[in-house]
Design an enzyme around this catalytic site. Structure first.
Site, PDB file in Angstrom:
ATOM      1  N   ALA A 157      -2.924   0.540  -0.709  1.00 27.85           N
ATOM      2  CA  ALA A 157      -1.904   1.534  -0.371  1.00 27.85           C
ATOM      3  C   ALA A 157      -0.517   0.956  -0.590  1.00 27.85           C
ATOM      4  O   ALA A 157      -0.326  -0.264  -0.618  1.00 27.85           O
ATOM      5  CB  ALA A 157      -2.040   1.978   1.080  1.00 27.85           C
TER       6      ALA A 157
ATOM      7  N   GLN B 231      -4.795  -7.505   3.855  1.00 29.79           N
ATOM      8  CA  GLN B 231      -5.416  -8.002   5.084  1.00 29.79           C
ATOM      9  C   GLN B 231      -6.771  -7.351   5.343  1.00 29.79           C
ATOM     10  O   GLN B 231      -7.772  -8.027   5.585  1.00 29.79           O
ATOM     11  CB  GLN B 231      -4.491  -7.727   6.276  1.00 29.79           C
ATOM     12  CG  GLN B 231      -3.176  -8.473   6.218  1.00 29.79           C
ATOM     13  CD  GLN B 231      -2.355  -8.272   7.477  1.00 29.79           C
ATOM     14  OE1 GLN B 231      -2.455  -9.044   8.416  1.00 29.79           O
ATOM     15  NE2 GLN B 231      -1.565  -7.217   7.505  1.00 29.79           N
TER      16      GLN B 231
ATOM     17  N   TYR C  32       6.528   7.416   4.044  1.00 27.85           N
ATOM     18  CA  TYR C  32       5.254   6.702   4.026  1.00 27.85           C
ATOM     19  C   TYR C  32       4.188   7.498   4.770  1.00 27.85           C
ATOM     20  O   TYR C  32       3.074   7.710   4.264  1.00 27.85           O
ATOM     21  CB  TYR C  32       5.420   5.316   4.663  1.00 27.85           C
ATOM     22  CG  TYR C  32       4.119   4.662   5.060  1.00 27.85           C
ATOM     23  CD1 TYR C  32       3.241   4.161   4.096  1.00 27.85           C
ATOM     24  CD2 TYR C  32       3.748   4.564   6.407  1.00 27.85           C
ATOM     25  CE1 TYR C  32       2.038   3.575   4.464  1.00 27.85           C
ATOM     26  CE2 TYR C  32       2.550   3.970   6.779  1.00 27.85           C
ATOM     27  CZ  TYR C  32       1.709   3.486   5.805  1.00 27.85           C
ATOM     28  OH  TYR C  32       0.511   2.922   6.167  1.00 27.85           O
TER      29      TYR C  32
END
Length: 287
Positions: free
Chosen positions: A60, A11, A125
């Site tokens: 990522a 995005q 994360y």
């Protein structure tokens, strides 16, 4: 200015490349098909051949729940991949901008976090993203770290698209109401990042659209803007258990951003309205 953007198929990466090109910059967007950031030799050769003046690192491992189990892969992408890119950037004296996350904080209380707040990630994360921050700051002085949250953009999946899809088959939805943060429109964020990378105002920043809301409030506003009659029932995080702990407090102060002369992003409700219009336009163009 030649800028390499990793994660071009995501995005944010997509919008950063799009925005940079509007400003006449030489934007090179890379995906995993172009560059495996976990391969040190490949990264070195790619960056040395390209010789960008700056790298905006959007790629990522972002599957928050899966990261709890796929720890080796998440670390390899978010920490090792970042390290290889930073080392390559340093060797050609390129600027570096790293995208981080609200997940680096503990996510408790009700006060906005500042860039100097205690780091205490509650998920694997979040830990890998913070370790990526440390790599950037330890290896390269000419660097930016930008913490963002609740991202939505035209390219890829996000909460808004999920809500609109569910609205087609549901009259009522249960959405978590005790996690508070700021939705962030990649269209707005990309403008700021393109501006930032052309300065020497290095450091850690927090960037989101203005204002705070819960996921439930966000969902209600999505349906309101989209003209949908779906009803939203707020539930607690405990009623919607996930493998990884989500921060209940994702409020982040943007005072440092403003103090350094950067224009803050518009309110998230304004960004949402713009985004829904963008989605409608995309549907019309596909017809």
């Amino acid at each position: 200015m030649k800028i390499l953007v990793t994660g071009y198929n995501g995005q944010l990466g997509y919008d950063v490349v799009r925005e940079g090109r509007k400003h006449g910059l030489d934007m090179i967007g890379s995906t995993i098909e172009d560059l495996d950031i976990t391969n040190a030799d490949e990264v070195t050769k790619y960056v040395h051949d390209l010789k960008p003046e700056a790298i905006i690192h959007c790629a990522a491992y972002t599957a928050v729940d899966r990261a709890e189990e796929d720890r080796e892969i998440a670390w390899d992408v978010n920490v090792n991949g970042t390290k290889y890119l930073v080392e390559a950037a340093k060797s050609i004296q390129a600027k570096f901008l790293y995208i981080s996350t609200d997940y680096v904080y503990e996510g408790t209380g009700d006060q906005p976090y500042t860039e100097e707040s205690k780091i205490l990630p509650q998920s694997y994360y979040g830990l890998t993203k913070y370790e990526g921050e440390r790599v950037v700051q330890n290896l390269l002085e000419n660097s930016f770290v930008v913490r963002i949250s609740w991202v939505f953009g035209i390219n890829g999946n996000n909460f808004i698209k999920t809500m609109l899809r569910l609205a087609e088959s549901h009259k009522e939805l249960k959405v978590v109401s005790d996690q508070i943060g700021s939705p962030t429109y990649t269209h707005d964020l990309a403008k700021l990042l393109i501006n930032m990378i052309q300065t020497n105002k290095y450091g850690v920043y927090q960037v989101t659209n203005d204002g705070y809301c819960s996921w439930a409030d966000f969902a209600k506003k999505i349906f309101e803007v989209a003209g949908s009659s779906v009803k939203v029932e707020g539930i607690t995080s405990e009623e919607y258990p996930t493998l990884a702990i989500r921060p209940k407090n994702s409020r982040m102060s943007k005072q440092k951003l403003i103090a350094n002369g950067f224009e803050p992003l518009p309110h998230w409700e304004q960004a949402l309205a713009h985004y829904v219009n963008e989605l409608k336009q995309e549907v019309q163009n596909d017809r």
